[in-house]
Write a protein that holds these residues in place. Structure first.
Motif, mmCIF file in Angstrom:
data_model
loop_
_atom_site.group_PDB
_atom_site.id
_atom_site.type_symbol
_atom_site.label_atom_id
_atom_site.label_comp_id
_atom_site.label_asym_id
_atom_site.label_seq_id
_atom_site.Cartn_x
_atom_site.Cartn_y
_atom_site.Cartn_z
ATOM 1 N N ASP A 33 0.878 -1.172 0.000
ATOM 2 C CA ASP A 33 0.000 0.000 0.000
ATOM 3 C C ASP A 33 0.917 1.225 0.000
ATOM 4 N N PHE A 35 0.950 4.237 -0.914
ATOM 5 C CA PHE A 35 0.515 5.612 -0.655
ATOM 6 C C PHE A 35 0.277 5.875 0.834
ATOM 7 N N HIS A 119 6.489 7.914 -7.094
ATOM 8 C CA HIS A 119 6.703 6.666 -7.828
ATOM 9 C C HIS A 119 5.875 5.510 -7.256
ATOM 10 N N GLU A 120 4.898 5.828 -6.432
ATOM 11 C CA GLU A 120 4.083 4.784 -5.801
ATOM 12 C C GLU A 120 3.380 3.903 -6.827
ATOM 13 N N GLN A 121 2.921 4.512 -7.889
ATOM 14 C CA GLN A 121 2.187 3.771 -8.920
ATOM 15 C C GLN A 121 3.038 2.658 -9.537
ATOM 16 N N SER A 122 4.347 2.871 -9.576
ATOM 17 C CA SER A 122 5.228 1.890 -10.221
ATOM 18 C C SER A 122 5.341 0.579 -9.451
ATOM 19 N N LEU A 124 2.739 -0.756 -7.721
ATOM 20 C CA LEU A 124 1.440 -1.420 -7.658
ATOM 21 C C LEU A 124 1.343 -2.461 -8.766
ATOM 22 N N ASP A 125 0.906 -3.645 -8.410
ATOM 23 C CA ASP A 125 0.671 -4.708 -9.388
ATOM 24 C C ASP A 125 -0.838 -4.799 -9.579
ATOM 25 N N LEU A 126 -1.362 -3.934 -10.452
ATOM 26 C CA LEU A 126 -2.806 -3.847 -10.633
ATOM 27 C C LEU A 126 -3.401 -5.131 -11.175
ATOM 28 N N SER A 129 -3.761 -7.482 -8.285
ATOM 29 C CA SER A 129 -4.801 -6.999 -7.376
ATOM 30 C C SER A 129 -6.197 -7.277 -7.915
#
Length: 138
Positions: A33, A35, A119-122, A124-126, A129
């Motif tokens: 998580d 963010f 760079h949080e989005q990088s 995340l393994d959408l 998820s």
């Protein structure tokens, strides 16, 4: 490579009594998580006598150590040079704690080493998820 940061800090509870009680508190950050950060309080620090964890934006903590930040359930602001006040608003009331600003900055530095701000989005393994959500929905 570590995927989480955990740091023990001493929080001083602000109460109507003249003396502030110090309680061990844990700051947490997990790349699952990216963010968010959380602050965990032990049972002796809560009205219900159970451990309580508050999660909020890492960005809010970073902003709050330098200037007042937040207008919701969590509000953070500097208190002099050495301390930062964290306010937690719930329907039962408001809990306020002081934490040494240097400890918060050190914690934030450790989180930045894992995932730099912006760079949080990088991390995340959408796809995974979404797959987990669909699997859990069955």
């Amino acid at each position: 490579m570590p995927y989480a940061v955990e740091q023990a800090v001493e929080a001083r509870l602000v109460a109507s009594a003249p003396r502030m009680e110090t309680v061990p508190t844990t700051l947490r950050y997990d790349v699952k998580d990216p963010f968010a950060v959380s602050v965990d309080f032990p049972p002796q620090a809560t009205l219900e006598g159970v451990e309580v964890s508050w999660a909020f934006a890492r960005e809010l903590l970073a902003a709050g150590v330098s200037a007042p930040a937040g207008m919701g359930d969590v509000r953070i602001r500097p208190f002099g040079y050495e301390r930062t006040v964290l306010e937690f608003h719930a329907r039962e009331g408001i809990a306020m704690v002081h934490i040494h600003t240097a400890e918060l900055r050190h914690f934030l530095e450790k989180t930045e080493a894992l995932v730099p701000a912006g760079h949080e989005q990088s991390v995340l393994d959408l796809d995974r998820s979404v797959a987990e959500l669909l699997r859990d929905g069955r």
